[in-house]
Design a protein around this motif. Structure first.
Motif, mmCIF file in Angstrom:
data_model
loop_
_atom_site.group_PDB
_atom_site.id
_atom_site.type_symbol
_atom_site.label_atom_id
_atom_site.label_comp_id
_atom_site.label_asym_id
_atom_site.label_seq_id
_atom_site.Cartn_x
_atom_site.Cartn_y
_atom_site.Cartn_z
ATOM 1 N N UNK B 70 48.715 53.607 42.307
ATOM 2 C CA UNK B 70 49.562 52.191 41.855
ATOM 3 C C UNK B 70 47.745 51.343 41.228
ATOM 4 N N UNK B 71 46.526 51.790 41.359
ATOM 5 C CA UNK B 71 46.156 50.469 41.113
ATOM 6 C C UNK B 71 45.242 50.925 39.885
ATOM 7 N N UNK B 72 45.272 49.649 39.128
ATOM 8 C CA UNK B 72 45.177 49.735 37.389
ATOM 9 C C UNK B 72 43.776 49.572 36.992
ATOM 10 N N UNK B 73 43.606 48.512 37.524
ATOM 11 C CA UNK B 73 42.554 47.928 37.448
ATOM 12 C C UNK B 73 42.093 47.150 39.105
ATOM 13 N N UNK B 74 40.558 46.877 39.232
ATOM 14 C CA UNK B 74 39.901 46.654 40.498
ATOM 15 C C UNK B 74 39.569 45.408 39.933
ATOM 16 N N UNK B 75 39.490 44.238 41.126
ATOM 17 C CA UNK B 75 38.502 42.862 40.765
ATOM 18 C C UNK B 75 37.348 43.141 41.925
ATOM 19 N N UNK B 76 36.162 43.050 41.273
ATOM 20 C CA UNK B 76 35.189 43.197 42.050
ATOM 21 C C UNK B 76 33.920 41.849 42.250
ATOM 22 N N UNK B 122 39.836 57.623 34.610
ATOM 23 C CA UNK B 122 41.485 57.577 35.661
ATOM 24 C C UNK B 122 41.854 56.337 35.053
ATOM 25 N N UNK B 123 41.670 55.462 34.029
ATOM 26 C CA UNK B 123 42.297 54.238 33.806
ATOM 27 C C UNK B 123 42.593 53.362 34.891
ATOM 28 N N UNK B 124 41.395 53.033 35.256
ATOM 29 C CA UNK B 124 40.678 51.891 36.301
ATOM 30 C C UNK B 124 40.272 51.153 36.085
ATOM 31 N N UNK B 125 40.273 50.078 35.419
ATOM 32 C CA UNK B 125 39.036 49.405 34.952
ATOM 33 C C UNK B 125 38.730 48.635 36.500
ATOM 34 N N UNK B 126 37.473 48.282 36.311
ATOM 35 C CA UNK B 126 36.773 47.230 37.144
ATOM 36 C C UNK B 126 36.438 46.159 36.257
ATOM 37 N N UNK B 221 43.106 32.406 38.302
ATOM 38 C CA UNK B 221 44.127 32.124 37.622
ATOM 39 C C UNK B 221 43.404 32.820 36.324
ATOM 40 N N UNK B 222 42.146 32.715 36.005
ATOM 41 C CA UNK B 222 42.632 33.841 34.318
ATOM 42 C C UNK B 222 41.697 34.542 35.117
ATOM 43 N N UNK B 223 41.079 35.097 36.058
ATOM 44 C CA UNK B 223 40.920 36.310 36.282
ATOM 45 C C UNK B 223 42.087 37.368 36.584
ATOM 46 N N UNK B 224 43.079 36.305 37.617
ATOM 47 C CA UNK B 224 44.397 37.629 37.768
ATOM 48 C C UNK B 224 45.061 37.578 35.681
ATOM 49 N N UNK B 225 44.979 37.388 35.158
ATOM 50 C CA UNK B 225 45.013 37.313 33.702
ATOM 51 C C UNK B 225 44.188 38.261 33.307
ATOM 52 N N UNK B 226 42.452 38.684 33.555
ATOM 53 C CA UNK B 226 42.627 39.320 32.956
ATOM 54 C C UNK B 226 42.191 40.543 33.184
ATOM 55 N N UNK B 227 42.888 40.437 34.681
ATOM 56 C CA UNK B 227 42.456 41.972 35.642
ATOM 57 C C UNK B 227 44.281 42.633 35.342
ATOM 58 N N UNK B 228 45.762 41.522 35.098
ATOM 59 C CA UNK B 228 46.930 41.774 34.650
ATOM 60 C C UNK B 228 46.957 42.756 32.965
#
Lengths: 558, 558
Positions: B70-76, B122-126, B221-228
């Motif tokens: 289900x995970x499409x983006x990973x925020x490190x 994997x379409x999982x963007x870090x 907020x911006x980090x969330x946006x970029x991840x989305x």
């Protein structure tokens, strides 16, 4: 081993080689004088070589290109019976400090690359006539040739015995050339490089280690035939063409530096740096190719390149503690461009002009692999234009003065520092990775590169150069002195090893070629192996070779 | 430091990381426990890491791919205030033997390459949310991500201070990624990598060191946006999909070796080798993708790959003196091919099958950069077919028995040793240089490669395999034992360092990619620098760091 090495020689002074030219074929024969070592402490047995032997080889390569336009094929062979070449002398290697070994390998690699360059760009095909055993560096010398002919005498073999006998790698491109150039299957290359006795006869051909195995009785005749065949396809002028003599450069050398006609180097030992200045052309620009030939070694681009080449070699070998080279040019921008236009106009059609172009290319490549920090200072009165701008682009950083120095007498300012891009910055002098220095600088940024193509043939001042990404910084007179001084002091304070590694990485961005892989993957590994106790320690393989004692290895894999 | 390292862990046991999954976004936060070092002797201050921290990171990378479709983006990011990550712990590095440093860097490099692989395949963007200072390995961790966001708090910077502070290189791809991936101009990269304090704010964006600088008040907020945004473009199944649990492997470990369900390793300390056997699949082949998902970690290709991966990591770290790995397979050729067909058929359409394919690819890449001699023995009863044949092709040499062993009971011979080529040997599992192992093996020999494409999906015996260039040698029973024994003894007698360098050269022929350049140009130089007194000597920079004393450098350039 603080021997001061002179890289100049000439065929009449060779101790280890004989160069014979007959029509369009030259024969270069190795016959190493055992007592002719450059440094005391070893005998050059079995046609093994040291730096002195290779300096003569390099001289021969150069003269074949400039003095012998009639030569279309070069037969590289041995004058010793049953012994082609045993490679680098082991006692010399075992007794040398690490830095000497690395510098020695760098020069030998450059010379072998130069042999390939002659085949590729001068229509001068090198053929290795391996008339005896070619071991290690001996086989690597053959690998630099276009064709390898091996005598079939039931004993002569080719081999890379470094790993089994010496605990080091074949250090002159061997591992890279067997796979990438000769396309030896890699499991066979693995087998070959661990088998001290090497491979001979049919198997050597089947594995592609050599091109042909030739019976003893037809050897001489077949070698002649192969040379004639290679010559037949050459674009080289051939018999009738007149070459250019390369007289001694004879720089003035003293404790403060070196001075040639167009190039000077001033040492600042306290600061750990060398100030290199390349003087631009003066006098009339030759209007015709004939005039270029008349000028010969006095033609500025050739004279300057020879001096720069010699300077690089001397500084690398003799001044290892001067870790930063500050590079300047002095001269008239228009004159520099006028001379460059002669090269651009005629390099496609005239063999000599073509040679000069490729020689400047090779000299720039030497700079690229030089383990010194290179800093370009672009000041008023400089002539970093076109081909000379490559000198600045080869540097790790470029500083350009914005405006004039404060102490310039009013009314005598002349022009501020200016640089000029020309067509020759876009591929005439490629780096080992196949890219131009601008492509390397702006790797992957094609739009930027395209923009720069629109900016050729006009003067660019410091502010614009900074905006165009052509210089690292452009301080004005108020900041210049402090900024440059602090930068040079900082550089001198850093670990020389870390700088060497960093520069070796950052100078070569993006793709790799066989040539760049030799300096990267192969040489970097070899440098590591050279400092490991398993090779260079008291009980290491290099030190124990020939003593009858086997090396004692720390078996841990790293 | 003969600590026996276990590479297995799980999120509930993490000491240094927190993995939070919310819908299609995961957040992985670094909060290093100062007292949580893997080995005694140092404190993990400032979010610095050692091998233990990185083992957890690798575990998280794996679970994100297998357990979290289900995970499409990973925020490190970091859970510490004003401190993203300070890189590898210096005291740990300074106190570690050379081999430990090199092996540690290799693993951290592989993990960072794995992060890029997740983004690419994997379409999982870090996304690196750099909410404090990122220094050295900390910034290199960010460089492995697709996007780097930097907080604008007037203090947080990105930096590569290794050269100025430690006298070594940024050892986890930093120098390569700034130029080749982020396209930082190389003179700026030079400046950046010699400036201990790094770069922040607008300049960091202008130089392309980061993608965006974000004010503190809009940070979260911006980090969330970029991840989305990153998640929105993903091909990953997303919410609703069910992942696969990865239960502990728990091998049996004793003095004689390691045993997993499908993979075993037997140590022969006297001979300095490990006998690795991979057992082929048994039981029913899943007929549908649904069945593959039901089987999950029990599906043979995944189970076997996990075990092989874990074995490689343990052997590399814990058994450095076992310098040769002898690789065998055991099982039914048809079964191996049947399982492989499931992968071939569904890897384009099913996320889990795709993951398994890329995981086996990454595990083979680990073998490629393993500094051990790899020898494949292909015997009756083996199943080197298709994907499993890659194991043999990853080896330095391949020996295949022609016929049967003499002591085989008559009537019970079964089949002689046979291998099978399949489509998956032609690009499904590329090496770091971008080539398949067959392309590497037959580099530049396109006709040969084309011929092999005609030979897929049928059994090839020893003689034919030898003729087709697929094995190094094919002795019959009379010669087999002696030939293999002598070969292994010879291998064990050679310098481990020379073998490491030779194998690192011969395994990677031809082109280089950013990934292979990191292991070649960058890592080989770093290995050299690590053993130099200027870094690791008593007065070297690594040892003197933090003592208040400045390092004393030998100023000679090499």
């Amino acid at each position: 081993m603080t021997h001061h090495v002179d890289f100049e020689t000439a065929p009449e002074r060779y101790r280890h080689w004989t160069l014979q030219v007959e029509g369009e074929i030259a024969q270069l024969s190795l016959d190493v004088a055992e007592d002719g070592g450059l440094v005391p402490g070893y005998e050059l047995k079995m046609n093994s070589y040291d730096l002195g032997v290779d300096i003569e080889l390099y001289d021969a390569v150069q003269r074949l290109r400039f003095t012998h336009p009639e030569v279309r094929a070069v037969v590289l062979t041995s004058a010793k019976d049953r012994n082609f070449c045993a490679g680098a002398n082991i006692r010399m290697l075992a007794g040398s400090p690490h830095a000497w070994k690395v510098n020695f390998c760098k020069f030998t690699n450059e010379t072998r690359n130069g042999i390939e360059d002659a085949t590729a760009n001068s229509g001068q095909t090198w053929i290795a006539a391996v008339n005896g055993t070619a071991a290690g560096g001996g086989y690597e010398l053959a690998l630099a040739c276009e064709k390898i002919l091996l005598i079939d005498d039931n004993s002569s073999a080719v081999s890379l015995p470094e790993v089994p006998l010496l605990g080091v790698l074949p250090g002159t491109g061997g591992l890279t050339r067997v796979t990438d150039k000769r396309r030896v299957r890699k499991d066979r290359a693995d087998w070959f490089a661990t088998r001290a006795e090497g491979v001979r006869g049919k198997q050597a051909v089947e594995w592609r280690l050599v091109d042909e195995v030739i019976p003893k009785r037809t050897w001489a005749e077949t070698v002649r035939e192969r040379a004639a065949q290679a010559a037949a396809g050459s674009s080289r002028p051939g018999p009738g063409a007149t070459g250019v003599e390369l007289p001694p450069l004879g720089p003035t050398v003293d404790d403060d530096g070196l001075r040639y006609r167009h190039v000077t180097a001033r040492f600042d030992r306290a600061a750990g740096l060398v100030e290199v200045t390349v003087h631009g052309p003066t006098g009339d620009v030759p209007e015709t190719v004939e005039r270029v030939h008349e000028l010969g070694a006095d033609f500025w681009p050739l004279a300057m390149t020879r001096e720069l080449d010699d300077l690089i070699l001397r500084l690398r070998t003799n001044e290892p503690e001067l870790g930063t080279w500050v590079v300047r040019t002095k001269g008239d921008v228009e004159d520099a461009l006028a001379f460059e236009r002669v090269i651009a106009r005629h390099s496609g059609e005239d063999w000599l002009v073509n040679e000069i172009r490729h020689y400047f290319k090779r000299t720039l490549k030497r700079l690229d692999v030089t383990s010194r920090s290179l800093i370009a200072l672009i000041e008023p009165g400089s002539c970093f234009a076109g081909a000379l701008l490559e000198l600045a682009l080869a540097c790790d950083r470029q500083y350009m003065l914005d405006g004039f120095f404060e102490d310039t007498v009013e009314g005598e300012e002349g022009e501020p520092a200016q640089i000029v891009l020309s067509a020759s910055n876009f591929g005439t002098f490629p780096m080992a990775n196949g890219l131009s220095r601008l492509e390397s600088r702006l790797y992957g940024d094609d739009d930027h590169l395209a923009k720069l193509r629109q900016e050729t043939d006009r003067r660019i001042d410091a502010r614009e150069a900074l905006e165009l990404g052509l210089v690292t910084d452009a301080p004005d007179d108020i900041d210049w002195e402090d900024e440059v001084r602090i930068m040079l002091e900082e550089r001198a304070s850093l670990s020389p090893d870390a700088l060497t590694g960093m520069e070796a990485n950052l100078r070569f961005v993006g793709p790799e070629t066989m040539e760049s892989r030799i300096f990267a993957r192969l040489t970097a590994w070899q440098n590591w192996i050279f400092v490991r106790p398993n090779a260079s320690g008291e009980e290491g393989a290099l030190r124990r070779y020939g003593t009858g004692q086997r090396p004692a290895y720390d078996k841990k894999r790293v």
